[in-house]
Design a protein around this motif. Structure first.
Motif, PDB file in Angstrom:
ATOM      1  N   ARG A  13      44.049 -26.598 -17.268  1.00 36.75           N
ATOM      2  CA  ARG A  13      43.847 -27.043 -15.891  1.00 36.75           C
ATOM      3  C   ARG A  13      42.793 -28.146 -15.830  1.00 36.75           C
ATOM      4  N   VAL A  14      43.003 -29.074 -14.913  1.00 35.46           N
ATOM      5  CA  VAL A  14      42.061 -30.186 -14.730  1.00 35.46           C
ATOM      6  C   VAL A  14      41.056 -29.798 -13.654  1.00 35.46           C
ATOM      7  N   ASP A  15      39.779 -29.719 -14.018  1.00 35.63           N
ATOM      8  CA  ASP A  15      38.737 -29.338 -13.078  1.00 35.63           C
ATOM      9  C   ASP A  15      37.826 -30.545 -12.835  1.00 35.63           C
ATOM     10  N   TRP A  16      36.614 -30.275 -12.370  1.00 29.78           N
ATOM     11  CA  TRP A  16      35.682 -31.375 -12.109  1.00 29.78           C
ATOM     12  C   TRP A  16      35.363 -32.159 -13.379  1.00 29.78           C
ATOM     13  N   GLY A  17      35.352 -31.476 -14.522  1.00 31.50           N
ATOM     14  CA  GLY A  17      35.123 -32.189 -15.779  1.00 31.50           C
ATOM     15  C   GLY A  17      36.232 -33.184 -16.067  1.00 31.50           C
ATOM     16  N   GLY A  18      37.458 -32.758 -15.819  1.00 24.41           N
ATOM     17  CA  GLY A  18      38.587 -33.658 -16.012  1.00 24.41           C
ATOM     18  C   GLY A  18      38.531 -34.844 -15.069  1.00 24.41           C
ATOM     19  N   LEU A  19      38.125 -34.600 -13.827  1.00 20.68           N
ATOM     20  CA  LEU A  19      37.984 -35.694 -12.876  1.00 20.68           C
ATOM     21  C   LEU A  19      36.880 -36.662 -13.305  1.00 20.68           C
TER      22      LEU A  19
END
Length: 364
Positions: A156-162
């Motif tokens: 899953r893409v979270d704030w780190g991914g953003l």
């Protein structure tokens, strides 16, 4: 005549830039294996590039070598400040925050967004021309890069991914803004960017608790940074000068494949079906870009600028007292209005707007 008459020298410069950066990836992996903090390593690599290029500049001046390049001027400072801020500070900082909380599989895939951001900004915001062939070629190269970095699907893409996506957007903006400065000395541009980015990342890493590694590791990082970051960036800026941002960004997207091939040779990593298929996709994309034949009648308006040049079809100007005569040389010169037709890329002299249907021919 060459099969790809307008590819020289921009395409080789962009591919060599990608090659040097790609080679730095497995070498940096070796340094990480010795326990160097990733954030600290980023700072050392950038500093190595800046310091190495500074030594090169000093050596050339001491030897009396003519640089024949235009220096950065006061009018360039606002753009160059944005370049250093976006590419040397915001991008690396967002990346480090993102890597701290993001799975490796997700991070590897998201890092491909830099090339996509570079091309999208170049086409949508900065007005570089594009046609179906170029879009297909860019898609093939990016598909190869995504396939190469695929590790069983992203989590899953979270704030780190953003944050990583934001870093890629910052680097895409950096690449397009650097294009505006590509008439200036590429060594000077890369030197200042390296020193600024290196200092910021090194200080932040130390404040975060990172420890300096051994002298041997620091020296290794400096050498890798000089070649894989410094020299690579010089070549990238020259590629921007001749090709524009979108095409240079597409060629640079081959760096992960080059790095994977070097890792096979240096680290004994296995040749996988994934690597072979990625290579085939990138080869298709490169052919589609190399086979571009963008030709139409276009107008050059009168304008004045300064850059390294020879007296070719676009440089029929007179010299003022004190202007250098040996070629190539650099001085401020004015272009007279000119209307003609020939194959071209969006280089320093071809940043005109396009009417529908202009120059979308294939090779042949």
């Amino acid at each position: 005549m060459s099969r790809f008459p307008i590819a020289w020298p921009g395409v080789p410069l962009a591919l060599l830039s990608a090659g040097l950066f790609g080679i730095s990836m497995p070498l940096a992996k070796v340094l990480l294996g010795e326990g160097v903090s990733p954030w600290l390593l980023a700072g050392l690599l950038y500093l190595g590039s800046g310091l190495g290029l500074a030594v090169l500049q000093l050596a050339r001046k001491a030897a009396g070598a003519s640089l024949a390049e235009a220096p950065l001027r006061r009018a360039d400072l606002p753009w160059f400040t944005l370049v250093v801020l976006s590419g040397g500070i915001i991008g690396p900082v967002l990346l480090m925050f993102g890597l701290a909380t993001t799975a490796a599989s997700t991070a590897s895939l998201l890092l491909n967004l830099e090339s996509l951001a570079t091309m999208a900004l170049a086409w949508v915001i900065f007005g570089e021309n594009v046609d179906g062939r170029l879009l297909a070629g860019a898609a093939a190269i990016l598909a190869g890069a995504v396939l190469l970095s695929w590790q069983g699907g992203p989590e899953r893409v979270d704030w780190g991914g953003l944050a990583i996506a934001g870093a890629c957007l910052a680097w895409g903006l950096d690449n397009n803004l650097t294009r505006r400065l590509s008439a200036a000395d590429p060594v000077q541009i890369a030197l200042i960017k390296g020193l600024a980015a290196g200092a910021v990342n090194l200080v932040l890493a130390l404040l975060a608790g990172a420890q300096l590694p051994s002298a041997a590791a620091i020296g290794g990082a400096a050498v890798v940074g000089f070649v894989g970051y410094g020299v690579s960036l010089v070549l990238f800026v020259l590629g921007l000068r001749h090709l524009g941002s979108a095409r240079t960004g597409a060629y640079f997207a081959t760096a992960p494949f080059i790095g994977a091939v070097v890792a096979i040779a240096l680290l004994g990593e296995a040749v996988t079906l994934q690597l072979v298929l990625a290579g085939l996709l990138m080869a298709i994309g490169l052919y589609l870009h190399l086979a571009e034949s963008h030709e139409h009648e276009h107008r050059h308006d009168s304008f004045e600028h300064e850059h390294r040049h020879t007296h070719d079809e676009h440089h029929r100007h007179a010299h003022r007292p004190g202007d250098p005569l040996s070629e190539p040389h650099t001085h401020r010169h004015r272009h007279v209005p000119l209307v003609h037709k020939h194959p071209h890329y969006p280089d320093l002299h071809h940043r005109h707007t396009h009417l529908p249907g202009h120059g979308h021919a294939g090779a042949g």
